[in-house]
Design an enzyme around this catalytic site. Structure first.
Site, mmCIF file in Angstrom:
data_model
loop_
_atom_site.group_PDB
_atom_site.id
_atom_site.type_symbol
_atom_site.label_atom_id
_atom_site.label_comp_id
_atom_site.label_asym_id
_atom_site.label_seq_id
_atom_site.Cartn_x
_atom_site.Cartn_y
_atom_site.Cartn_z
ATOM 1 N N LYS A 192 -5.340 -9.418 -5.398
ATOM 2 C CA LYS A 192 -6.746 -9.690 -4.752
ATOM 3 C C LYS A 192 -7.569 -8.326 -5.092
ATOM 4 O O LYS A 192 -7.421 -7.453 -5.299
ATOM 5 C CB LYS A 192 -6.488 -9.813 -3.339
ATOM 6 C CG LYS A 192 -6.322 -8.620 -2.582
ATOM 7 C CD LYS A 192 -6.553 -8.602 -1.241
ATOM 8 C CE LYS A 192 -6.422 -7.345 -0.400
ATOM 9 N NZ LYS A 192 -7.256 -7.358 0.778
ATOM 10 N N LYS B 143 0.933 -1.402 0.034
ATOM 11 C CA LYS B 143 -0.133 0.013 0.008
ATOM 12 C C LYS B 143 0.879 1.412 0.060
ATOM 13 O O LYS B 143 0.457 2.327 -0.654
ATOM 14 C CB LYS B 143 -0.960 -0.136 1.311
ATOM 15 C CG LYS B 143 -2.069 -0.998 1.074
ATOM 16 C CD LYS B 143 -3.220 -0.752 2.193
ATOM 17 C CE LYS B 143 -4.283 -1.648 1.742
ATOM 18 N NZ LYS B 143 -5.511 -1.779 2.908
ATOM 19 N N LYS C 261 -11.068 -3.113 -2.084
ATOM 20 C CA LYS C 261 -11.910 -1.897 -2.200
ATOM 21 C C LYS C 261 -11.192 -0.537 -2.362
ATOM 22 O O LYS C 261 -11.550 0.158 -3.248
ATOM 23 C CB LYS C 261 -12.243 -1.530 -0.740
ATOM 24 C CG LYS C 261 -13.243 -2.345 0.043
ATOM 25 C CD LYS C 261 -13.940 -2.033 1.269
ATOM 26 C CE LYS C 261 -13.844 -2.917 2.215
ATOM 27 N NZ LYS C 261 -12.489 -2.882 3.262
HETATM 28 N N1 AQP Z 1 -10.038 -10.358 -2.290
HETATM 29 C C1 AQP Z 1 -10.210 -10.737 -0.992
HETATM 30 N N2 AQP Z 1 -10.443 -12.116 -0.933
HETATM 31 C C2 AQP Z 1 -10.920 -12.679 0.197
HETATM 32 N N3 AQP Z 1 -11.008 -12.043 1.352
HETATM 33 C C3 AQP Z 1 -10.765 -10.656 1.371
HETATM 34 N N4 AQP Z 1 -10.777 -9.789 2.386
HETATM 35 C C4 AQP Z 1 -10.534 -8.583 1.767
HETATM 36 N N5 AQP Z 1 -10.282 -8.928 0.472
HETATM 37 C C5 AQP Z 1 -10.567 -10.360 0.087
HETATM 38 C C6 AQP Z 1 -11.210 -10.009 3.667
HETATM 39 O O1 AQP Z 1 -12.467 -9.069 4.017
HETATM 40 C C7 AQP Z 1 -12.151 -8.724 5.255
HETATM 41 C C8 AQP Z 1 -12.278 -7.245 5.613
HETATM 42 O O2 AQP Z 1 -11.273 -6.811 4.807
HETATM 43 P P1 AQP Z 1 -10.857 -5.073 5.391
HETATM 44 O O3 AQP Z 1 -11.914 -4.190 4.611
HETATM 45 O O4 AQP Z 1 -10.693 -5.113 6.961
HETATM 46 O O5 AQP Z 1 -9.500 -4.949 4.646
HETATM 47 P P2 AQP Z 1 -8.678 -5.525 3.576
HETATM 48 O O6 AQP Z 1 -8.393 -6.806 3.564
HETATM 49 O O7 AQP Z 1 -7.581 -4.660 3.365
HETATM 50 O O8 AQP Z 1 -9.799 -5.411 2.340
HETATM 51 P P3 AQP Z 1 -9.762 -4.622 1.138
HETATM 52 O O9 AQP Z 1 -11.145 -5.126 0.517
HETATM 53 O O10 AQP Z 1 -8.738 -4.942 0.148
HETATM 54 O O11 AQP Z 1 -9.887 -3.136 1.508
HETATM 55 P P4 AQP Z 1 -8.597 -2.186 1.305
HETATM 56 O O12 AQP Z 1 -8.716 -1.698 -0.115
HETATM 57 O O13 AQP Z 1 -9.420 -0.749 1.925
HETATM 58 O O14 AQP Z 1 -7.466 -2.516 1.860
HETATM 59 C C9 AQP Z 1 -10.810 -9.364 5.810
HETATM 60 O O15 AQP Z 1 -11.040 -10.433 6.724
HETATM 61 C C10 AQP Z 1 -9.946 -9.671 4.692
HETATM 62 O O16 AQP Z 1 -9.066 -10.672 4.888
#
Ligand code: AQP
Length: 327
Positions: A192, A111, A195
């Site tokens: 992956k 990031k 968001k």
């Molecule tokens: N692509 C993914 N596949 C499976 N699990 C996922 N999670 C996120 N992306 C995937 C799981 O969703 C939960 C919540 O995630 P988060 O919002 O706390 O943070 P993150 O993992 O950083 O998710 P994002 O969507 O990628 O958000 P941003 O872009 O803001 O960082 C977690 O249990 C995560 O494992």
């Protein structure tokens, strides 16, 4: 009953990765565990965002979680910033973790490469996450595969704290789903679904209308040899589609591959399966979004309960580390 704790960032619209990798487990765990689920709005501050939009996102996340099937009579749902012990414990843990440990976090490396002025909070994010978990004596933490390293850090920091100051924290275990632990981006299947990464066509959001889901699946990248087989290394785009179809139909991706000859047919059926999977959530979402008062009451009750638990753990940790208790 073992306690579980998990959180989600209101940093954007919830997507299929969040749903498949995390939220489905959260719903199932309500009956097996003493479940605490948290909208981690403080974590979302680590990246740029508009204040009004942040507030909307947090409320939308609450509606989304309730629509997915979280039931406030069977779990504790709350907003991280409503429980002040999260930041208080973070400081004690920041004085336990080392720079070297945080420097090794791959999510930070990834990031921070994408942003110019990297915030200190992005670097210390895993310590806040450790505080989220340790405050609630969580024995199990349902997360997607991307959070494995952060969970390992939580365990190490907790163990070190316990060794130095006495048995304060429960050491948590990660619970990672066997299917769908890492849902990949439909346009960039080597990374992956996420968001905060700008990939409008590659990310299927839980609230996307049917025609958008169909469009995104239709445009998903595959390969040119046209051979239907499950091979994530050689054919990552196709493997992403087969994985999703496997999750939607409760089968193995290799079995799904045997049912199809042409990519187009797989895409057509996958789009229909995803629309069917998400439709009931979307209907319930609209109901919650229309009843703001009810959603706010759920969050207030959740925060009150969470606060009781968090206060006790923080007091234990503060006493153990040697802070003078308030008279
Ligand atoms: N692509 C993914 N596949 C499976 N699990 C996922 N999670 C996120 N992306 C995937 C799981 O969703 C939960 C919540 O995630 P988060 O919002 O706390 O943070 P993150 O993992 O950083 O998710 P994002 O969507 O990628 O958000 P941003 O872009 O803001 O960082 C977690 O249990 C995560 O494992």
């Amino acid at each position: 009953m073992v306690r579980v704790l998990s959180g989600i960032q209101p940093s954007g619209a919830l997507h299929l990765g969040n749903y498949i990798g995390a939220l489905r487990q959260w719903v199932a765990f309500q009956d097996e565990y003493d479940a605490f689920y948290c909208i981690v709005d403080l974590h979302a501050l680590t990246l740029e965002g508009d204040p009004a939009e942040r507030r909307d996102r947090a409320f939308e996340a609450a509606c989304n979680l309730l629509a997915t099937g979280l039931d406030p009579t069977r779990c504790t749902l709350f907003c991280q910033s409503h429980v002040p012990e999260h930041t208080r414990l973070t400081w004690l843990l920041e004085c336990t973790a080392t720079m070297g440990e945080l420097n090794r976090m791959t999510q930070f490396k990834d990031k921070s490469r994408r942003h110019e002025a990297v915030r200190v909070g992005l670097f210390t994010y895993p310590v806040l996450m450790a505080a989220d978990i340790l405050l609630y004596d969580a024995g199990a933490v349902p997360v997607g595969d991307d959070q494995r390293q952060h969970l390992e850090l939580t365990r190490e920091v907790a163990q070190r704290f316990n060794n130095r100051y006495g048995e304060v924290f429960t050491i948590p275990e990660a619970v990672i789903p066997t299917v769908g632990a890492r849902v990949m981006d439909l346009q960039h299947p080597e990374r992956k679904m996420s968001k905060s990464v700008e990939s409008p066509l590659g990310t299927v959001n839980v609230l996307d209308p049917p025609e958008q889901i169909e469009h995104k699946v239709k445009r998903a990248v595959t390969d040119t040899d046209g051979e239907m087989r499950y091979d994530p290394d050689a054919k990552p785009g196709l493997a992403t589609l087969l994985d999703l179809m496997a999750v939607a139909t409760g089968r193995r991706p290799q079995e799904v591959a045997q049912d199809y000859g042409r990519y187009g047919d797989l895409k057509r059926d996958l789009a229909a399966a995803l629309v069917e999977l998400l439709e009931p959530i979307q209907k319930r979402y609209a109901e919650f979004a229309d009843d703001r008062g009810a959603v706010e009451r759920v969050l207030a009750a959740g925060a009150e309960h969470a606060h009781e638990v968090a206060q006790a753990t923080y007091a234990r940790a503060a006493a153990a580390i040697g802070l003078l208790p308030p008279a």
